[in-house]
Design a protein around this motif. Structure first.
Motif, PDB file in Angstrom:
ATOM      1  N   MET A 307     -19.369  16.508   6.660  1.00  0.00           N
ATOM      2  CA  MET A 307     -18.931  16.108   5.323  1.00  0.00           C
ATOM      3  C   MET A 307     -18.236  14.751   5.285  1.00  0.00           C
ATOM      4  SD  MET A 307     -16.687  18.169   6.954  1.00  0.00           S
ATOM      5  CE  MET A 307     -17.209  19.811   6.468  1.00  0.00           C
ATOM      6  N   LEU A 308     -17.957  14.169   6.457  1.00  0.00           N
ATOM      7  CA  LEU A 308     -17.289  12.869   6.492  1.00  0.00           C
ATOM      8  C   LEU A 308     -18.295  11.742   6.683  1.00  0.00           C
ATOM      9  CD1 LEU A 308     -14.074  13.522   8.613  1.00  0.00           C
ATOM     10  CD2 LEU A 308     -14.384  13.601   6.133  1.00  0.00           C
ATOM     11  N   ASP A 309     -17.957  10.578   6.145  1.00  0.00           N
ATOM     12  CA  ASP A 309     -18.801   9.390   6.207  1.00  0.00           C
ATOM     13  C   ASP A 309     -17.980   8.271   6.825  1.00  0.00           C
ATOM     14  OD1 ASP A 309     -20.081   6.923   5.562  1.00  0.00           O
ATOM     15  OD2 ASP A 309     -21.211   7.921   3.977  1.00  0.00           O
ATOM     16  N   SER A 310     -18.318   7.877   8.044  1.00  0.00           N
ATOM     17  CA  SER A 310     -17.494   6.898   8.758  1.00  0.00           C
ATOM     18  C   SER A 310     -17.494   5.533   8.081  1.00  0.00           C
ATOM     19  CB  SER A 310     -17.988   6.759  10.208  1.00  0.00           C
ATOM     20  OG  SER A 310     -19.313   6.269  10.252  1.00  0.00           O
ATOM     21  N   GLY A 365      -6.692  13.394   6.638  1.00  0.00           N
ATOM     22  CA  GLY A 365      -6.485  13.192   5.212  1.00  0.00           C
ATOM     23  C   GLY A 365      -7.759  13.381   4.414  1.00  0.00           C
ATOM     24  N   GLU A 366      -8.865  12.870   4.940  1.00  0.00           N
ATOM     25  CA  GLU A 366     -10.149  13.047   4.258  1.00  0.00           C
ATOM     26  C   GLU A 366     -10.549  14.528   4.237  1.00  0.00           C
ATOM     27  OE1 GLU A 366     -11.709  10.670   2.649  1.00  0.00           O
ATOM     28  OE2 GLU A 366     -10.180   9.232   3.279  1.00  0.00           O
ATOM     29  N   LEU A 367     -10.334  15.215   5.347  1.00  0.00           N
ATOM     30  CA  LEU A 367     -10.670  16.646   5.392  1.00  0.00           C
ATOM     31  C   LEU A 367      -9.798  17.439   4.422  1.00  0.00           C
ATOM     32  CD1 LEU A 367     -11.133  17.114   9.241  1.00  0.00           C
ATOM     33  CD2 LEU A 367     -12.924  17.120   7.499  1.00  0.00           C
ATOM     34  N   ASP A 368      -8.530  17.069   4.297  1.00  0.00           N
ATOM     35  CA  ASP A 368      -7.644  17.756   3.352  1.00  0.00           C
ATOM     36  C   ASP A 368      -8.117  17.545   1.917  1.00  0.00           C
ATOM     37  OD1 ASP A 368      -6.076  18.697   5.381  1.00  0.00           O
ATOM     38  OD2 ASP A 368      -4.519  17.166   5.180  1.00  0.00           O
ATOM     39  N   LEU A 369      -8.548  16.315   1.607  1.00  0.00           N
ATOM     40  CA  LEU A 369      -9.050  16.044   0.263  1.00  0.00           C
ATOM     41  C   LEU A 369     -10.291  16.875  -0.037  1.00  0.00           C
ATOM     42  CD1 LEU A 369      -8.704  12.164  -0.134  1.00  0.00           C
ATOM     43  CD2 LEU A 369      -7.595  13.918  -1.528  1.00  0.00           C
ATOM     44  N   LEU A 370     -11.172  16.954   0.946  1.00  0.00           N
ATOM     45  CA  LEU A 370     -12.394  17.732   0.738  1.00  0.00           C
ATOM     46  C   LEU A 370     -12.065  19.208   0.558  1.00  0.00           C
ATOM     47  CD1 LEU A 370     -14.673  15.967   3.368  1.00  0.00           C
ATOM     48  CD2 LEU A 370     -14.970  15.918   0.895  1.00  0.00           C
ATOM     49  N   ASP A 371     -11.099  19.704   1.300  1.00  0.00           N
ATOM     50  CA  ASP A 371     -10.677  21.100   1.118  1.00  0.00           C
ATOM     51  C   ASP A 371     -10.083  21.309  -0.276  1.00  0.00           C
ATOM     52  OD1 ASP A 371     -11.491  21.862   3.610  1.00  0.00           O
ATOM     53  OD2 ASP A 371      -9.515  21.634   4.542  1.00  0.00           O
ATOM     54  N   THR A 372      -9.292  20.338  -0.734  1.00  0.00           N
ATOM     55  CA  THR A 372      -8.645  20.459  -2.046  1.00  0.00           C
ATOM     56  C   THR A 372      -9.665  20.510  -3.165  1.00  0.00           C
ATOM     57  OG1 THR A 372      -6.685  19.295  -1.253  1.00  0.00           O
ATOM     58  CG2 THR A 372      -7.021  19.368  -3.641  1.00  0.00           C
ATOM     59  N   LEU A 379     -17.249  14.567  -2.494  1.00  0.00           N
ATOM     60  CA  LEU A 379     -16.249  13.558  -2.822  1.00  0.00           C
ATOM     61  C   LEU A 379     -16.818  12.182  -2.530  1.00  0.00           C
ATOM     62  CD1 LEU A 379     -13.316  13.007  -3.660  1.00  0.00           C
ATOM     63  CD2 LEU A 379     -12.696  13.115  -1.239  1.00  0.00           C
ATOM     64  N   GLN A 380     -16.861  11.315  -3.558  1.00  0.00           N
ATOM     65  CA  GLN A 380     -17.384   9.970  -3.406  1.00  0.00           C
ATOM     66  C   GLN A 380     -16.238   9.017  -3.086  1.00  0.00           C
ATOM     67  OE1 GLN A 380     -20.640   9.093  -3.412  1.00  0.00           O
ATOM     68  NE2 GLN A 380     -21.010  11.306  -3.525  1.00  0.00           N
ATOM     69  N   LEU A 381     -16.204   8.550  -1.867  1.00  0.00           N
ATOM     70  CA  LEU A 381     -15.168   7.613  -1.458  1.00  0.00           C
ATOM     71  C   LEU A 381     -15.592   6.191  -1.812  1.00  0.00           C
ATOM     72  CD1 LEU A 381     -14.438   9.102   2.060  1.00  0.00           C
ATOM     73  CD2 LEU A 381     -13.244   9.550  -0.088  1.00  0.00           C
ATOM     74  N   PRO A 382     -14.653   5.249  -1.900  1.00  0.00           N
ATOM     75  CA  PRO A 382     -15.012   3.866  -2.211  1.00  0.00           C
ATOM     76  C   PRO A 382     -15.985   3.319  -1.181  1.00  0.00           C
ATOM     77  CG  PRO A 382     -12.637   4.195  -2.336  1.00  0.00           C
ATOM     78  CD  PRO A 382     -13.208   5.442  -1.742  1.00  0.00           C
ATOM     79  N   ALA A 383     -16.948   2.563  -1.660  1.00  0.00           N
ATOM     80  CA  ALA A 383     -17.932   1.984  -0.755  1.00  0.00           C
ATOM     81  C   ALA A 383     -17.266   0.946   0.132  1.00  0.00           C
ATOM     82  CB  ALA A 383     -19.066   1.339  -1.552  1.00  0.00           C
ATOM     83  N   ALA A 384     -17.718   0.897   1.374  1.00  0.00           N
ATOM     84  CA  ALA A 384     -17.197  -0.111   2.286  1.00  0.00           C
ATOM     85  C   ALA A 384     -17.712  -1.483   1.887  1.00  0.00           C
ATOM     86  CB  ALA A 384     -17.625   0.215   3.724  1.00  0.00           C
ATOM     87  N   PRO A 385     -16.923  -2.545   2.128  1.00  0.00           N
ATOM     88  CA  PRO A 385     -17.396  -3.890   1.803  1.00  0.00           C
ATOM     89  C   PRO A 385     -18.666  -4.217   2.564  1.00  0.00           C
ATOM     90  CG  PRO A 385     -15.058  -3.883   2.413  1.00  0.00           C
ATOM     91  CD  PRO A 385     -15.596  -2.528   2.728  1.00  0.00           C
TER      92      PRO A 385
END
Length: 396
Positions: A307-310, A365-372, A379-385
């Motif tokens: 579920m995480l995107d590096s 922190g990302e895993l906690d957000l996904l659990d929440t 969960l769409q995180l900000p795109a990397a530059p």
């Protein structure tokens, strides 16, 4: 900021007086020659010394077989320029070196990845990939491989698989491009003999002093079969006229007067200590993840939960003052979002521990957000530059 991203050698472990003395002797004894143009193949004295270096991995060759280049990166570019027409296929491990992928793309090659595991490139996967591509009528020009302490995966191709890989490529008339900048930087057991030692006519070997001496000299080499070597020399002369005479002569003087084997052993100790610090920190702060445990080289390959995107996670990591290289940099087909490369070569052990601790804050922190927000969609995180397709110069 703690950077676990770039593969920069820890050059401070190299006694500066050795290099200063070599430079001074070159200028006093051969200054006019060192500052002049040289031959496109490189100076014979250094090429003879390179034979001694390669002999440590079972390679036998002659001085005439070697072409000195401006780092092995230039050799990689020259070989690609010689062989690739737009649309040709280059086979490469999954993942593979970001700088190679950039070169291959610049010549409009199609990079097709072949699966690897903890023992390196998987022979059955190579056979299946070749058969599939041949069935599609696609033209395979060569296999690009980093068999020792792989960048970025950190694994080493096993001794048992090496002859099998050679035989598969020989049967299918596929050239092998063996990139080996890390092979002498083992921590415990030396690596198996080079692929080139098993098949002198079917393998182009790339070597470099960037990791075992210093990258600032930009001295590397290619060891190629005769017909290819002649074309490499012409291509090098067309590109840069000649490699730096000064850099070659300083490296040659260093090899002739210093105990370079002992210096490589010192580098091994430095990198072993840093690798141990990284593995210990990962075990303490991120035990839920998995990673490779290399026996040499510079890199640890970390696998994240699905579920995480590096890549999307990187901006938050930078805000936490830690950097890494997202796994997507090492694939030509968009894969790698659930992985990252961590480099242990440059930071001190204490900085590595700090960096991994900060990284754990980001990942957890990302895993906690996904659990929440579970059940509300991905969960769409900000795109990397987007920094463009050219990788930073320190990623090798």
């Amino acid at each position: 900021m703690v950077s676990l991203a770039g593969g920069m050698p820890f050059v401070s472990a190299l006694p500066q007086e050795l290099i200063q003395d070599a430079m001074q002797r070159v200028m006093v004894e051969n200054g006019p020659t060192a500052l002049q143009y040289g031959g496109g193949q490189g100076i014979p004295e250094l090429r003879a010394q390179i034979l001694e270096v390669m002999a440590l991995e079972g390679i036998k060759a002659s001085v005439d077989d070697i072409v000195t280049t401006t780092g092995s990166q230039q050799a990689l570019d020259l070989v690609t320029k010689l062989f690739i027409d737009p649309g040709d296929v280059i086979l490469a491990e999954a993942p593979s070196y970001v700088g190679a992928i950039g070169v291959f793309r610049s010549y409009q090659a199609n990079v097709v990845h072949v699966a690897m595991d903890d023992d390196g490139l998987i022979p059955d996967a190579l056979r299946a990939t070749i058969a599939r591509l041949r069935g599609e009528g696609r033209r395979i020009k060569f296999l690009y491989t980093i068999p020792n302490f792989h960048n970025p995966a950190g694994v080493t191709l096993s001794a048992e698989r090496r002859p099998e890989i050679i035989e598969i490529c020989r049967e299918n008339e596929i050239l092998i491009l063996e990139d080996n900048p890390y092979g002498l930087l083992h921590f415990d057991e030396p690596v198996p003999n080079a692929l080139r030692s098993l098949d002198p006519e079917g393998v182009i070997y790339l070597g470099s002093f960037s990791k075992t001496l210093a990258p600032g000299f930009r001295v590397g080499w290619a060891l190629a079969p005769h017909a290819i070597r002649e074309k490499l020399i012409l291509a090098a002369e067309s590109a840069i006229l000649s490699p730096s005479s000064f850099s070659q002569m300083v490296v040659s003087e260093y090899l002739a007067t210093a105990d370079w084997r002992a210096q490589i052993d010192r580098f091994r100790g430095v990198y072993r200590e840093r690798k141990d610090a990284m593995i210990e920190a990962l075990s303490e702060h991120l035990p839920q993840l998995s990673w490779t445990n290399p026996n040499g080289g510079f890199y640890v390959w970390v696998t994240l939960p699905d579920m995480l995107d590096s890549k999307q996670m990187l901006p938050r990591a930078v805000r936490e003052l830690v950097a890494y290289t997202p796994g997507t940099a090492f694939f030509a087909d968009g894969r790698g979002r659930h992985a990252m490369r961590l480099s242990f070569c440059y930071p001190t052990p204490e900085a590595i521990r700090t960096g991994v601790r900060r990284l754990a804050t980001v990942v957890n922190g990302e895993l906690d957000l996904l659990d929440t927000f579970a059940g509300t969609g991905r969960l769409q995180l900000p795109a990397a530059p987007d920094y463009g397709s050219t990788p930073p110069s320190d990623l090798r």
